[in-house]
Design a protein around this motif. Structure first.
Motif, mmCIF file in Angstrom:
data_model
loop_
_atom_site.group_PDB
_atom_site.id
_atom_site.type_symbol
_atom_site.label_atom_id
_atom_site.label_comp_id
_atom_site.label_asym_id
_atom_site.label_seq_id
_atom_site.Cartn_x
_atom_site.Cartn_y
_atom_site.Cartn_z
ATOM 1 N N GLY A 1 -6.391 -77.972 17.189
ATOM 2 C CA GLY A 1 -6.167 -77.956 15.738
ATOM 3 C C GLY A 1 -7.256 -78.580 14.918
ATOM 4 O O GLY A 1 -7.150 -78.628 13.691
ATOM 5 N N GLY A 2 -8.339 -79.063 15.541
ATOM 6 C CA GLY A 2 -9.404 -79.706 14.784
ATOM 7 C C GLY A 2 -10.764 -79.109 15.092
ATOM 8 O O GLY A 2 -11.005 -78.617 16.203
ATOM 9 N N VAL A 3 -11.643 -79.124 14.100
ATOM 10 C CA VAL A 3 -13.024 -78.680 14.292
ATOM 11 C C VAL A 3 -13.884 -79.923 14.490
ATOM 12 O O VAL A 3 -13.865 -80.836 13.664
ATOM 13 N N VAL A 4 -14.618 -79.972 15.591
ATOM 14 C CA VAL A 4 -15.441 -81.140 15.916
ATOM 15 C C VAL A 4 -16.911 -80.747 15.902
ATOM 16 O O VAL A 4 -17.270 -79.589 16.122
ATOM 17 N N ARG B 1 -12.726 -67.607 10.849
ATOM 18 C CA ARG B 1 -11.357 -68.096 10.767
ATOM 19 C C ARG B 1 -10.403 -67.166 11.508
ATOM 20 O O ARG B 1 -10.697 -65.982 11.714
ATOM 21 N N SER B 2 -9.249 -67.738 11.884
ATOM 22 C CA SER B 2 -8.223 -66.982 12.582
ATOM 23 C C SER B 2 -7.431 -66.131 11.591
ATOM 24 O O SER B 2 -7.623 -66.221 10.369
ATOM 25 N N GLU B 3 -6.514 -65.333 12.115
ATOM 26 C CA GLU B 3 -5.668 -64.500 11.268
ATOM 27 C C GLU B 3 -4.868 -65.354 10.280
ATOM 28 O O GLU B 3 -4.623 -64.951 9.145
ATOM 29 N N LYS B 4 -4.469 -66.548 10.686
ATOM 30 C CA LYS B 4 -3.686 -67.433 9.832
ATOM 31 C C LYS B 4 -4.550 -68.315 8.932
ATOM 32 O O LYS B 4 -4.035 -69.129 8.175
ATOM 33 N N GLY B 5 -5.871 -68.165 9.036
ATOM 34 C CA GLY B 5 -6.770 -68.910 8.167
ATOM 35 C C GLY B 5 -7.314 -70.193 8.745
ATOM 36 O O GLY B 5 -8.040 -70.924 8.068
ATOM 37 N N SER B 6 -6.989 -70.511 9.995
ATOM 38 C CA SER B 6 -7.512 -71.735 10.622
ATOM 39 C C SER B 6 -9.009 -71.603 10.862
ATOM 40 O O SER B 6 -9.485 -70.555 11.320
ATOM 41 N N LEU B 7 -9.752 -72.666 10.583
ATOM 42 C CA LEU B 7 -11.190 -72.659 10.823
ATOM 43 C C LEU B 7 -11.458 -72.731 12.318
ATOM 44 O O LEU B 7 -10.947 -73.616 13.014
ATOM 45 N N LEU B 8 -12.280 -71.795 12.810
ATOM 46 C CA LEU B 8 -12.587 -71.737 14.240
ATOM 47 C C LEU B 8 -14.001 -72.208 14.549
ATOM 48 O O LEU B 8 -14.206 -73.016 15.452
ATOM 49 N N VAL B 9 -14.959 -71.678 13.818
ATOM 50 C CA VAL B 9 -16.367 -72.059 14.035
ATOM 51 C C VAL B 9 -17.050 -72.124 12.676
ATOM 52 O O VAL B 9 -16.793 -71.294 11.798
ATOM 53 N N LYS B 10 -17.906 -73.112 12.544
ATOM 54 C CA LYS B 10 -18.712 -73.250 11.334
ATOM 55 C C LYS B 10 -20.180 -73.194 11.721
ATOM 56 O O LYS B 10 -20.619 -73.870 12.650
ATOM 57 N N PHE B 11 -20.943 -72.339 11.019
ATOM 58 C CA PHE B 11 -22.370 -72.154 11.295
ATOM 59 C C PHE B 11 -23.190 -72.446 10.043
ATOM 60 O O PHE B 11 -22.694 -72.349 8.919
ATOM 61 N N VAL B 12 -24.456 -72.758 10.270
ATOM 62 C CA VAL B 12 -25.449 -72.743 9.204
ATOM 63 C C VAL B 12 -26.598 -71.854 9.670
ATOM 64 O O VAL B 12 -26.714 -71.531 10.857
ATOM 65 N N VAL B 13 -27.420 -71.445 8.722
ATOM 66 C CA VAL B 13 -28.582 -70.631 9.078
ATOM 67 C C VAL B 13 -29.518 -71.439 9.961
ATOM 68 O O VAL B 13 -29.837 -72.598 9.658
ATOM 69 N N LYS B 14 -29.949 -70.839 11.048
ATOM 70 C CA LYS B 14 -30.941 -71.495 11.917
ATOM 71 C C LYS B 14 -32.305 -71.294 11.289
ATOM 72 O O LYS B 14 -32.777 -70.166 11.135
ATOM 73 N N GLU B 15 -32.920 -72.373 10.897
ATOM 74 C CA GLU B 15 -34.231 -72.299 10.262
ATOM 75 C C GLU B 15 -35.296 -71.969 11.302
ATOM 76 O O GLU B 15 -35.202 -72.394 12.456
ATOM 77 N N PRO B 16 -36.320 -71.215 10.908
ATOM 78 C CA PRO B 16 -37.389 -70.846 11.855
ATOM 79 C C PRO B 16 -38.071 -72.075 12.437
ATOM 80 O O PRO B 16 -38.203 -73.091 11.789
#
Length: 343
Positions: free
Chosen positions: A242-245, A328-343
């Motif tokens: 249930g948590g994003v680490v 996010r999942s179907e229910k809106g839970s956050l699954l993965v968070k990304f940022v742009v990979k800089e060159p």
């Protein structure tokens, strides 16, 4: 007799010259120089610019006719509440001061009427904005809600606009932990955001200003990104409880969505590839193939990778905000968070 002829000749010549002078048209008078005072039409541009008067300042950009180029305007216009992101046609009254203060203009401009106002250029609420000189921090203003990424956590709050006056209400955020330096920068950013009392658009910059008139935050326009236009680096993964680490130090999780429908990257230890499908903001990731390495360090890397692959399997929606991507999942839970990979 000769003397009489000479006198007559002189008289005749003088008369002819006088008649010729009378018959000449009067020389054309040049138009008088336009008066500086009186009623005027001014066109005011959608952004301001840096300028130097008695000290460094920001100036309106003004022109006298639609076909003219904008020029710096060092004065103020009494009664005019300028809001960036609009082009104005103003009727103004210009008068001359009787006693001109030192380092002040001799002319006084006062608004008579806003004769026209139309959106032009970039407005506060039309864009995402990225903090200058700090990657991964940004803000968006929309429908009374301010939100963005503060570096480690997402934040959200309300805002109110009244002309160029801007106030940000109580700010909430997610509660992820990150490196101490990043957490300190995030704290400073959110504290400055709470101090904002006004905004200006200067050139392509958004400048947020506190109650003392000091610029506290400067943003550049965010570039709209597509899912397939960049490589994404994960900053947080749902741990299945249930948590994003945050991602383990010394590891890197990468995702690349190409335009042909292939998803590939690294889970931190193993490389992977598979297919994906998009429909609007909906995303479905197919079965993934992986290499079969075992990585012992850092501790927990294999569990992190397993959590990441499970998160991809359950992804149903995606959202891009500036340089950040969320799955996010179907229910809106956050699954993965990304940022742009800089060159």
């Amino acid at each position: 007799m000769n003397l009489r002829r000479v006198v007559y000749s002189i008289f005749y010549s003088t008369a002819i010259l006088a008649l010729a002078a009378c018959s000449k048209p009067a020389p054309e008078q040049s138009d008088p120089a336009p008066l500086e005072t009186g009623g005027k039409i001014l066109y005011v541009g959608p952004t301001m610019t840096d300028c130097v008067g008695v000290a460094s300042m920001t100036c309106l950009m003004v022109k006298g006719a639609p076909e003219d180029d904008y020029q710096m305007f060092y004065d103020s216009i009494k009664g005019f509440d300028y809001v960036p992101g609009y082009e104005y046609k103003l009727r103004v009254e210009v008068t001359e001061r009787e006693n001109v203060p030192e380092d002040a203009s001799k002319l006084v401009y006062a608004l008579v009427e806003v004769a026209g106002k139309k959106k032009a250029g970039r407005a506060l609420e039309d864009s995402t904005w990225e903090l200058k000189d700090q990657t991964g921090v940004g803000i968006a203003f929309q429908d009374g809600k301010a939100s963005g990424h503060a570096g480690v956590n997402r934040y959200f709050g309300s805002y109110a606009l009244d002309g160029s006056a801007l106030t940000v209400g109580r700010i909430g955020s997610t509660r992820m932990a990150g490196p101490q330096k990043a957490m300190d920068q995030e704290k400073q950013f959110l504290e400055k955001l709470a101090q904002v009392a006004e905004y200006k658009m200067v050139g392509k910059e958004l400048r947020l200003i506190d109650g003392t008139g000091q610029v506290v935050l400067v943003f550049s326009p965010g570039k709209p990104l597509g899912l397939t236009s960049v490589t994404w680096k994960a900053t947080g993964v749902n741990n299945g409880r249930g948590g994003v680490v945050s991602i383990l130090a010394g590891t890197e999780i990468i995702a690349k969505f190409d335009a042909s429908g292939t998803l590939s990257g690294s889970g931190g230890c193993n490389n992977y590839t598979g297919g994906y499908e998009l429909e609007g903001e909906r995303l479905r990731v197919g079965a993934l193939g992986q290499t079969r390495k075992m990585c012992a360090r850092p501790e927990g890397i294999m569990e992190q990778e397993s959590n990441y692959f499970q998160a991809l399997e359950h992804a149903a929606k995606y959202r891009i905000d500036g340089k950040m991507l969320e799955l996010r999942s179907e229910k809106g839970s956050l699954l993965v968070k990304f940022v742009v990979k800089e060159p």
